[in-house]
Enzyme design. Structure first.
Site, PDB file in Angstrom:
ATOM      1  N   GLY A  94       0.830  -1.203   0.000  1.00 14.31           N
ATOM      2  CA  GLY A  94       0.000   0.000   0.000  1.00 14.31           C
ATOM      3  C   GLY A  94       0.859   1.245   0.000  1.00 14.31           C
ATOM      4  O   GLY A  94       2.046   1.195  -0.301  1.00 14.31           O
ATOM      5  N   ASN A  95       0.263   2.375   0.316  1.00 14.18           N
ATOM      6  CA  ASN A  95       1.031   3.613   0.446  1.00 14.18           C
ATOM      7  C   ASN A  95       0.400   4.489   1.524  1.00 14.18           C
ATOM      8  O   ASN A  95      -0.629   4.143   2.083  1.00 14.18           O
ATOM      9  CB  ASN A  95       1.150   4.342  -0.900  1.00 14.18           C
ATOM     10  CG  ASN A  95      -0.210   4.686  -1.469  1.00 14.18           C
ATOM     11  OD1 ASN A  95      -0.952   5.468  -0.897  1.00 14.18           O
ATOM     12  ND2 ASN A  95      -0.550   4.074  -2.606  1.00 14.18           N
ATOM     13  N   TYR A  96       1.026   5.630   1.798  1.00 19.13           N
ATOM     14  CA  TYR A  96       0.620   6.455   2.947  1.00 19.13           C
ATOM     15  C   TYR A  96      -0.562   7.386   2.662  1.00 19.13           C
ATOM     16  O   TYR A  96      -0.914   8.204   3.499  1.00 19.13           O
ATOM     17  CB  TYR A  96       1.800   7.322   3.401  1.00 19.13           C
ATOM     18  CG  TYR A  96       2.934   6.532   4.029  1.00 19.13           C
ATOM     19  CD1 TYR A  96       2.705   5.758   5.157  1.00 19.13           C
ATOM     20  CD2 TYR A  96       4.221   6.591   3.507  1.00 19.13           C
ATOM     21  CE1 TYR A  96       3.743   5.049   5.745  1.00 19.13           C
ATOM     22  CE2 TYR A  96       5.259   5.887   4.084  1.00 19.13           C
ATOM     23  CZ  TYR A  96       5.018   5.118   5.210  1.00 19.13           C
ATOM     24  OH  TYR A  96       6.033   4.429   5.787  1.00 19.13           O
TER      25      TYR A  96
END
Ligand code: CTP
Length: 397
Positions: free
Chosen positions: A209-211
């Site tokens: 995923g990412n932030y």
């Protein structure tokens, strides 16, 4: 005549500028509005209810009850009747009560029952206006969504010169008209927005995923809906909620699901704002069982995801606008311009991870907007709700 038949509650408080509220009421009526005045007890020391009711053709409301016959004045009814409440002049005391819910007079109870937007035109001495408590209370009002009509600089009742003079009635009317024009500026438009991260499944308990928090995309969705647009919000996994009835939310998890939802909904929209941080790669295959620790290294083979923006750029018709985002760490402008062309976007919103307060997770953002002709507009660091307004004003109006 944007103000024709609009119901405006005009709140007047105890400031010398109260005499200007009479001109304000008159100007609003000339524009076709119906004006109901609510005045505080100290407001009546500065201007008489008789003058005001003669101008508006409606009895001025000040007390909770009419003393002689016991008639109750319903602040709740006023809150439902109004298309807007304007507090002009607003003293430091009234601003403080509004900010803190001190409902000890009819004006404040009306304010707290208001379903319509509220505009506030402060009027006070320069030192009171500059006091940190006023600054804080005005910030609190802004956080409630109220609009502050900044006071002008000039000679004050104290004969001191500085900022604190209530804005002139003509300019207050201008702000009121602009508010309504802006509020309806996207009516009959349909807008697709992608927001948040995507999760690319590795196994039943893990993902890539990412932030991204989704805050920027949700702020855009709220602002488009506030301006009358119908919004299709395609949201990756985020812990945000949206309240506006004009927003239809489609929840997705992976880039593939986001691609399917975006391409299926693009055909009949007027604009697409692609705010999601879409993962560029996914594991070639998601394991259906939890991957166990084996040996020292784990190698995942990743394959590219489809580019949603690029595909919509191919599908785009003449009347459709597309706005993309670029979050860069280096060669910002060159990378952003390259994405603008490659994905056939009309505008690209650039934010740099090098700017403090910009990018993922935070509540603020600092952006530049680039267009196809090479124009660039830079904006200050602002809360994301304000950034959303700048993006819409620049790209959709
Ligand atoms: N985008 C998209 N689908 C993808 C990747 C990106 O719709 N699979 C959109 C984003 O929502 C954004 C714009 O394209 O509006 C740019 O995203 P970014 O990740 O910066 O672009 P990439 O082409 O993936 O470039 P990079 O190599 O920098 O990751």
């Amino acid at each position: 005549m944007v103000l024709k038949n609009k119901h405006i509650v005009l709140g007047i408080t105890g400031s010398i500028a109260a005499y200007k509220a009479a001109s304000l009421a008159r100007l609003l009526i000339k524009e076709g509005a119906e004006v109901q005045i609510v005045i505080t007890p100290s407001g009546k020391e500065f201007i008489t209810p008789v003058t005001l009711s003669a101008l508006t053709g409606k009895a001025v409301v000040s007390e909770f009850f009419t003393a002689n016959d016991g008639t109750w004045h319903s602040h709740v009814d006023l809150g439902l009747w109004a298309d807007m409440m304007v507090v002009a002049p607003a003293t430091a005391a009234t601003i403080g009560k509004m900010a803190n819910g001190i409902a000890d007079n009819m004006l404040i109870t009306t304010y707290m029952s208001m379903k319509a937007p509220v505009l506030v035109a402060p009027a006070m001495d320069l030192d009171m206006f500059a006091h940190p408590s006023t600054t804080r209370n005005l910030d609190i009002l802004r956080s409630y969504g109220n609009v502050i009509i900044e006071p002008a600089s000039g000679e004050l009742a104290s004969h001191l010169i500085g900022k604190g003079r209530m804005e002139e009635p003509e300019n207050i009317v201008k702000s009121i008209k602009e508010y309504f024009e802006k509020r309806d500026s996207l009516s009959k438009k349909k807008i697709l927005i992608t927001a948040g991260p995507t999760y690319e499944k590795i196994d039943p308990v893990r993902f890539i995923g990412n932030y991204s928090s989704g805050k920027m995309g949700f702020a855009l969705a709220e602002e488009c809906a506030n301006r009358g647009a119908e919004v299709v919000l395609i949201a990756g996994p985020v812990s945000l909620s949206c309240k506006h009835p004009n927003i239809s939310r489609i929840n997705v998890e992976s880039a593939d699901e986001m691609y399917e939802a975006a391409t299926a909904n693009f055909k009949d929209v007027d604009a697409a704002i692609l705010c999601a941080a879409v993962a560029d790669f996914r594991p070639v295959e998601a394991s259906d069982k939890k991957i166990k620790r084996q040996g020292d290294n784990l190698t995942l083979t990743l394959v590219p995801n489809k580019d949603i923006a690029a595909r919509l750029g191919e599908m785009k018709q003449e009347h459709q606008k597309m706005i993309g985002f670029a979050l860069e760490t280096n060669d910002e402008e060159r990378n952003a311009t390259d994405k603008l062309r490659r994905k056939n976007l009309d505008y690209i919103v650039l934010n740099s991870l090098n700017d403090a307060g910009a990018g993922f997770k935070v509540d603020t953002n600092k952006i530049s907007i680039l267009d196809r002709s090479g124009n660039r507009v830079d904006f200050q660091l602002k809360p994301k709700a304000e950034v959303a307004k700048d993006i819409i004003d620049t790209t959709l109006l």
